[in-house]
Design an enzyme around this catalytic site. Sequence first.
Site, PDB file in Angstrom:
ATOM      1  N   HIS A   1      -4.625 -15.971  -3.760  1.00  0.00           N
ATOM      2  CA  HIS A   1      -5.348 -16.728  -4.787  1.00  0.00           C
ATOM      3  C   HIS A   1      -6.368 -15.867  -5.529  1.00  0.00           C
ATOM      4  O   HIS A   1      -6.588 -16.052  -6.721  1.00  0.00           O
ATOM      5  CB  HIS A   1      -6.058 -17.900  -4.101  1.00  0.00           C
ATOM      6  CG  HIS A   1      -6.670 -18.896  -5.023  1.00  0.00           C
ATOM      7  ND1 HIS A   1      -5.926 -19.777  -5.772  1.00  0.00           N
ATOM      8  CD2 HIS A   1      -7.965 -19.163  -5.321  1.00  0.00           C
ATOM      9  CE1 HIS A   1      -6.726 -20.546  -6.483  1.00  0.00           C
ATOM     10  NE2 HIS A   1      -7.978 -20.193  -6.233  1.00  0.00           N
TER      11      HIS A   1
ATOM     12  N   SER B   1      -8.660 -20.096 -10.717  1.00  0.00           N
ATOM     13  CA  SER B   1      -8.582 -21.370 -10.030  1.00  0.00           C
ATOM     14  C   SER B   1      -8.923 -22.529 -10.976  1.00  0.00           C
ATOM     15  O   SER B   1      -8.269 -22.694 -11.996  1.00  0.00           O
ATOM     16  CB  SER B   1      -9.494 -21.345  -8.794  1.00  0.00           C
ATOM     17  OG  SER B   1      -9.152 -22.374  -7.911  1.00  0.00           O
TER      18      SER B   1
ATOM     19  N   ASP C   1      -0.145 -16.990  -3.213  1.00  0.00           N
ATOM     20  CA  ASP C   1      -1.005 -18.171  -3.297  1.00  0.00           C
ATOM     21  C   ASP C   1      -0.143 -19.420  -3.338  1.00  0.00           C
ATOM     22  O   ASP C   1       0.847 -19.475  -4.067  1.00  0.00           O
ATOM     23  CB  ASP C   1      -1.865 -18.090  -4.561  1.00  0.00           C
ATOM     24  CG  ASP C   1      -2.764 -19.299  -4.746  1.00  0.00           C
ATOM     25  OD1 ASP C   1      -3.166 -19.892  -3.726  1.00  0.00           O
ATOM     26  OD2 ASP C   1      -3.075 -19.636  -5.890  1.00  0.00           O
TER      27      ASP C   1
END
Length: 505
Positions: A483, A237, A426
């Site tokens: 994710h 991320s 994601d």
Amino acid sequence: MASSSSSSSSPAARCFTLTLFLLFTCSLAAPLRYQPSPSQLKLDSAKIAAKGQAERMIRSLNLFPKHEANVVFNDQSARDEPRISEKKISLNVSGGPVPSIQQFGHYAGYYSLPNTKGAKMFYFFFESRVNKTDAPVVIWLTGGPGCGSEVALFFENGPFKLNNDLSLEWNDYGWDMASNILFVDQPTGTGFSYTTDKNDLRSNEADISNDLYNFLQEFFKGHPKYANNDFYITGESYAGHYIPPLASRIFKGNKNNEGIHINMKGFAIGNGLTDPAIQYRAYPEFALAAKLISKSDHDSIVSELVPVCESDIADCNAHGGDPCLYGQDSCNSIFESILSIARDINYYDIRKQCEGSLCYDFSRMEQFLGDDNVKSALGVKDIDFVSCSSVVHNAMMGDWMVDYETGIPTLLENGIKVLIYAGEYDLICNWMGNSNWVNAMKWSGQQKFQGASTVPFMAGNTKSGELKSYGPLAFLKVYNAGHMVPMDQPKAALQMLQGWMQGKI
């Protein structure tokens, strides 16, 4: 952790919030005949949006930290104590392939950061369950920005999993099966990391990478038997922003013979935000392919919102300052527009729906780490756990739109391995955006990487993704994952790490 910058609120709601803010501001300022400039209004709007984004990100994970950031004023620790203070920890863990956790070196510690008023970085270190002597050392960085590493530790790739009843059990696919692994709470103010002065909070990658580099220097002094082991940086991320500057800092330190040579072999970024201009442009492309929006929606977003975003990002990277804040707002309007159409979609995994503001429930992590017995075992004294910090998130506003792809080619040219991987479902840091920037990156192997064949990535006998690689660069699209790839596909994630470090990817 997620680099969520999204908003589930409608454009109308945002306008209403902004209108209230402006009315309130103007009513206070009227007696002074103050009229805010358009640029000031734009800046205020960006700050309001960023604060809301941070709060929504935290609530979407069902987290309710006691403090906005770990800034304490009653720390009695002497500044002349050892730079690093570490203790061996023993937590009750059930199941697994071994009878006792006592067989392993599990540590928790604090590192007193130099060049700060009173900042201390908290970390976990887990020796490998398989071959601690020769196994590489891996550091994991969680995103946010502003979330502690414990989300990954307990729900993704740590040595054990946290059950609903707050018990721990061995994780068969923890990354300590392939490495000695560090989990670090950073930047200052997140997790159990804290400071006695709010001026120690970080707002740029230069300070963050220096903090991490200094920590690694002290860590290897304290653990000299690992100093010559291969070293890898990993994370997901917003770590797409943290990792390239840290890798560059280590490369520079090694080149200039600063302190201990860190035997860095490579870095891996999972579902990261690295090159914002290319990745924000990919949002409508991905959303259309995933049937989250219509073709007309796509075309409207591309023609009306993308050009403003790209202009702000260009200004940000050319001049810094306020344009970086403007870009944070204008570019996130692309994402928010998609969410306003897709409604309650889980933007971390589009196969799932969010219930109201709740997309995941990680609340038991806060319960576990708030227990006095657990805190005593970790040696954190009376420090409260801040799962995700809205203050740290907001402090990084000006960093969000900076392009950190630019430092990677030099590392590739010097043989540093780079793995970019992304779960296929994601949205927030989607595989298309990541694939696009990796292919667009200019380096000596660019054309051959672009022309390389895509081959199946196998986890055991299961086709678990699509892999493209040339030389030290690899891109992996992971099937049936969102994710957080190590949480959704733990077996594939562990095999990915092992294969990559062994040179098989």
